[in-house]
Design a protein around this motif. Structure first.
Motif, PDB file in Angstrom:
ATOM      1  N   ILE A   1     -58.592 -65.684  46.514  1.00  0.00           N
ATOM      2  CA  ILE A   1     -58.408 -67.120  46.279  1.00  0.00           C
ATOM      3  C   ILE A   1     -57.398 -67.587  47.319  1.00  0.00           C
ATOM      4  CG2 ILE A   1     -57.454 -68.881  44.741  1.00  0.00           C
ATOM      5  CD1 ILE A   1     -58.227 -66.988  42.393  1.00  0.00           C
ATOM      6  N   ILE A   2     -57.757 -68.626  48.052  1.00  0.00           N
ATOM      7  CA  ILE A   2     -56.795 -69.289  48.941  1.00  0.00           C
ATOM      8  C   ILE A   2     -56.541 -70.654  48.325  1.00  0.00           C
ATOM      9  CG2 ILE A   2     -56.287 -70.123  51.264  1.00  0.00           C
ATOM     10  CD1 ILE A   2     -58.468 -68.217  52.314  1.00  0.00           C
ATOM     11  N   SER A   3     -55.331 -70.862  47.833  1.00  0.00           N
ATOM     12  CA  SER A   3     -55.031 -72.115  47.145  1.00  0.00           C
ATOM     13  C   SER A   3     -53.854 -72.836  47.797  1.00  0.00           C
ATOM     14  CB  SER A   3     -54.714 -71.853  45.671  1.00  0.00           C
ATOM     15  OG  SER A   3     -54.499 -73.081  45.005  1.00  0.00           O
ATOM     16  N   VAL A   4     -54.031 -74.123  48.021  1.00  0.00           N
ATOM     17  CA  VAL A   4     -52.986 -74.935  48.627  1.00  0.00           C
ATOM     18  C   VAL A   4     -52.104 -75.559  47.539  1.00  0.00           C
ATOM     19  CG1 VAL A   4     -52.556 -76.684  50.413  1.00  0.00           C
ATOM     20  CG2 VAL A   4     -54.650 -75.373  50.472  1.00  0.00           C
ATOM     21  N   GLU A   5     -52.374 -75.235  46.265  1.00  0.00           N
ATOM     22  CA  GLU A   5     -51.629 -75.799  45.135  1.00  0.00           C
ATOM     23  C   GLU A   5     -51.537 -74.717  44.054  1.00  0.00           C
ATOM     24  OE1 GLU A   5     -50.029 -78.094  42.044  1.00  0.00           O
ATOM     25  OE2 GLU A   5     -51.806 -76.851  41.848  1.00  0.00           O
ATOM     26  N   PRO A   6     -50.324 -74.434  43.521  1.00  0.00           N
ATOM     27  CA  PRO A   6     -50.173 -73.278  42.633  1.00  0.00           C
ATOM     28  C   PRO A   6     -50.940 -73.332  41.316  1.00  0.00           C
ATOM     29  CG  PRO A   6     -48.108 -74.529  42.791  1.00  0.00           C
ATOM     30  CD  PRO A   6     -49.040 -75.085  43.818  1.00  0.00           C
ATOM     31  N   MET A   7     -50.943 -74.479  40.635  1.00  0.00           N
ATOM     32  CA  MET A   7     -51.668 -74.531  39.361  1.00  0.00           C
ATOM     33  C   MET A   7     -53.168 -74.336  39.582  1.00  0.00           C
ATOM     34  SD  MET A   7     -51.636 -77.338  36.282  1.00  0.00           S
ATOM     35  CE  MET A   7     -52.771 -78.511  37.009  1.00  0.00           C
ATOM     36  N   GLU A   8     -53.677 -74.876  40.688  1.00  0.00           N
ATOM     37  CA  GLU A   8     -55.107 -74.722  40.979  1.00  0.00           C
ATOM     38  C   GLU A   8     -55.465 -73.252  41.224  1.00  0.00           C
ATOM     39  OE1 GLU A   8     -57.485 -76.980  40.599  1.00  0.00           O
ATOM     40  OE2 GLU A   8     -55.890 -78.318  39.932  1.00  0.00           O
ATOM     41  N   SER A   9     -54.514 -72.471  41.745  1.00  0.00           N
ATOM     42  CA  SER A   9     -54.809 -71.050  41.978  1.00  0.00           C
ATOM     43  C   SER A   9     -55.089 -70.336  40.660  1.00  0.00           C
ATOM     44  CB  SER A   9     -53.656 -70.369  42.724  1.00  0.00           C
ATOM     45  OG  SER A   9     -52.536 -70.190  41.889  1.00  0.00           O
ATOM     46  N   LEU A  10     -54.368 -70.711  39.608  1.00  0.00           N
ATOM     47  CA  LEU A  10     -54.532 -70.047  38.308  1.00  0.00           C
ATOM     48  C   LEU A  10     -55.897 -70.322  37.692  1.00  0.00           C
ATOM     49  CD1 LEU A  10     -51.028 -70.644  36.680  1.00  0.00           C
ATOM     50  CD2 LEU A  10     -51.875 -68.598  37.841  1.00  0.00           C
ATOM     51  N   ARG A  11     -56.434 -71.484  37.974  1.00  0.00           N
ATOM     52  CA  ARG A  11     -57.733 -71.874  37.421  1.00  0.00           C
ATOM     53  C   ARG A  11     -58.833 -70.873  37.784  1.00  0.00           C
ATOM     54  NH1 ARG A  11     -59.453 -77.369  36.435  1.00  0.00           N
ATOM     55  NH2 ARG A  11     -57.601 -78.089  37.517  1.00  0.00           N
ATOM     56  N   TYR A  12     -58.680 -70.216  38.957  1.00  0.00           N
ATOM     57  CA  TYR A  12     -59.767 -69.372  39.470  1.00  0.00           C
ATOM     58  C   TYR A  12     -59.516 -67.874  39.346  1.00  0.00           C
ATOM     59  CZ  TYR A  12     -61.437 -73.825  40.929  1.00  0.00           C
ATOM     60  OH  TYR A  12     -61.873 -75.122  40.898  1.00  0.00           O
ATOM     61  N   ILE A  13     -58.417 -67.477  38.697  1.00  0.00           N
ATOM     62  CA  ILE A  13     -58.149 -66.042  38.523  1.00  0.00           C
ATOM     63  C   ILE A  13     -59.320 -65.306  37.862  1.00  0.00           C
ATOM     64  CG2 ILE A  13     -56.718 -64.412  37.198  1.00  0.00           C
ATOM     65  CD1 ILE A  13     -54.279 -65.801  38.275  1.00  0.00           C
ATOM     66  N   PRO A  14     -60.040 -65.909  36.883  1.00  0.00           N
ATOM     67  CA  PRO A  14     -61.183 -65.185  36.299  1.00  0.00           C
ATOM     68  C   PRO A  14     -62.264 -64.805  37.321  1.00  0.00           C
ATOM     69  CG  PRO A  14     -60.567 -67.038  34.901  1.00  0.00           C
ATOM     70  CD  PRO A  14     -59.781 -67.173  36.169  1.00  0.00           C
ATOM     71  N   TRP A  15     -62.271 -65.451  38.480  1.00  0.00           N
ATOM     72  CA  TRP A  15     -63.278 -65.127  39.503  1.00  0.00           C
ATOM     73  C   TRP A  15     -62.887 -63.911  40.351  1.00  0.00           C
ATOM     74  CZ3 TRP A  15     -63.593 -69.713  37.222  1.00  0.00           C
ATOM     75  CH2 TRP A  15     -64.854 -70.302  37.079  1.00  0.00           C
TER      76      TRP A  15
ATOM     77  N   THR B   1     -61.786 -60.156  41.622  1.00  0.00           N
ATOM     78  CA  THR B   1     -61.918 -58.748  41.256  1.00  0.00           C
ATOM     79  C   THR B   1     -60.518 -58.247  40.886  1.00  0.00           C
ATOM     80  OG1 THR B   1     -61.495 -57.991  43.510  1.00  0.00           O
ATOM     81  CG2 THR B   1     -63.801 -58.369  42.916  1.00  0.00           C
ATOM     82  N   PRO B   2     -60.416 -57.145  40.145  1.00  0.00           N
ATOM     83  CA  PRO B   2     -59.087 -56.636  39.777  1.00  0.00           C
ATOM     84  C   PRO B   2     -58.203 -56.333  40.986  1.00  0.00           C
ATOM     85  CG  PRO B   2     -60.787 -55.576  38.459  1.00  0.00           C
ATOM     86  CD  PRO B   2     -61.500 -56.387  39.491  1.00  0.00           C
ATOM     87  N   ASP B   3     -58.813 -55.965  42.114  1.00  0.00           N
ATOM     88  CA  ASP B   3     -58.011 -55.676  43.311  1.00  0.00           C
ATOM     89  C   ASP B   3     -58.072 -56.806  44.338  1.00  0.00           C
ATOM     90  OD1 ASP B   3     -60.655 -55.286  43.976  1.00  0.00           O
ATOM     91  OD2 ASP B   3     -60.310 -53.469  45.149  1.00  0.00           O
ATOM     92  N   GLY B   4     -58.525 -57.985  43.907  1.00  0.00           N
ATOM     93  CA  GLY B   4     -58.594 -59.139  44.804  1.00  0.00           C
ATOM     94  C   GLY B   4     -57.206 -59.688  45.113  1.00  0.00           C
ATOM     95  N   TRP B   5     -57.143 -60.620  46.047  1.00  0.00           N
ATOM     96  CA  TRP B   5     -55.879 -61.207  46.479  1.00  0.00           C
ATOM     97  C   TRP B   5     -55.799 -62.684  46.100  1.00  0.00           C
ATOM     98  CZ3 TRP B   5     -51.461 -59.185  48.441  1.00  0.00           C
ATOM     99  CH2 TRP B   5     -51.509 -57.826  48.797  1.00  0.00           C
ATOM    100  N   LEU B   6     -54.661 -63.058  45.540  1.00  0.00           N
ATOM    101  CA  LEU B   6     -54.355 -64.443  45.211  1.00  0.00           C
ATOM    102  C   LEU B   6     -53.324 -64.927  46.235  1.00  0.00           C
ATOM    103  CD1 LEU B   6     -54.342 -66.907  43.298  1.00  0.00           C
ATOM    104  CD2 LEU B   6     -52.654 -65.707  41.911  1.00  0.00           C
TER     105      LEU B   6
END
Length: 197
Positions: A72-86, A88-93
């Motif tokens: 997930i590449i997010s330019v806003e912190p709350m918006e980053s949390l919205r997509y955590i379910p997408w 993988t367990p070893d993915g990068w936020l």
């Protein structure tokens, strides 16, 4: 090779520019690319997101299934949390820490950051401040792209080429500013990952 990336933020934060640069870089690297439409209220400060899929094999869907995004590449912190379910367990936020407070009940930033920090693989930086120090607060989105670049399986030089193409008509000064923003974001991540090893 496969990179499934979710881009997230708020209208006006430059999500389309990030997508365009990665897209150009992927095509120049002769990779397959699919991108979903950018969803959300791009003109009104509403949430905006896009799915970007890059692979060395043909891609049949432009949407990333839940649980399978690499990043997930997010330019806003709350918006980053919205997509955590997408992810993988070893993915990068990869997220900016500066909130865009566009709702009255925006959560406490410390609570948002606690959730981000609880996620194993994360890079969180004040991209607005990094961009300001470089001379252009508007380049925060490119700082974020730079921060994500070590995890995108595309040569860094191709991302630089994407910046030159996207901003070419705006002149050398704008190109140079955005190249510096990309480099600053990348250096932040390289330093963070070195410290955490």
């Amino acid at each position: 090779m496969r990179n499934d990336i979710i881009l997230a933020g708020v209208g006006g934060q430059g999500i389309l520019s990030i997508a365009a640069i990665i897209g150009y870089a992927a095509v120049e690297t002769e990779l397959y690319l699919k991108q979903s439409e950018v969803h959300g209220m791009s003109q009104r400060g509403g949430d905006v997101s896009s799915h970007l899929r890059i692979s060395d094999k043909e891609i049949f869907s432009d949407l990333i299934p839940q649980g399978s995004a690499n990043m997930i590449i997010s330019v806003e912190p709350m918006e980053s949390l919205r997509y955590i379910p997408w992810l993988t367990p070893d993915g990068w936020l990869i997220t900016n820490t500066v909130p865009y407070i566009n709702i009255t009940n925006y959560p406490e930033i410390k609570n948002i950051m606690s959730e981000i920090e609880a996620f194993g693989n994360h890079i969180a930086l004040d991209a607005d401040e990094v961009a300001r120090k470089l001379g252009s607060a508007r380049a925060a989105n490119i700082v974020m792209l730079g921060a994500a670049s070590p995890f995108i399986e595309i040569p860094y030089e191709r991302l630089e080429g994407g910046i030159k193409t996207l901003f070419g008509r705006k002149g050398d000064k704008v190109i140079d500013m955005n190249l510096k923003a990309l480099k600053a974001g990348r250096e932040f991540t390289e330093e963070q990952t070195k410290v955490n090893k």
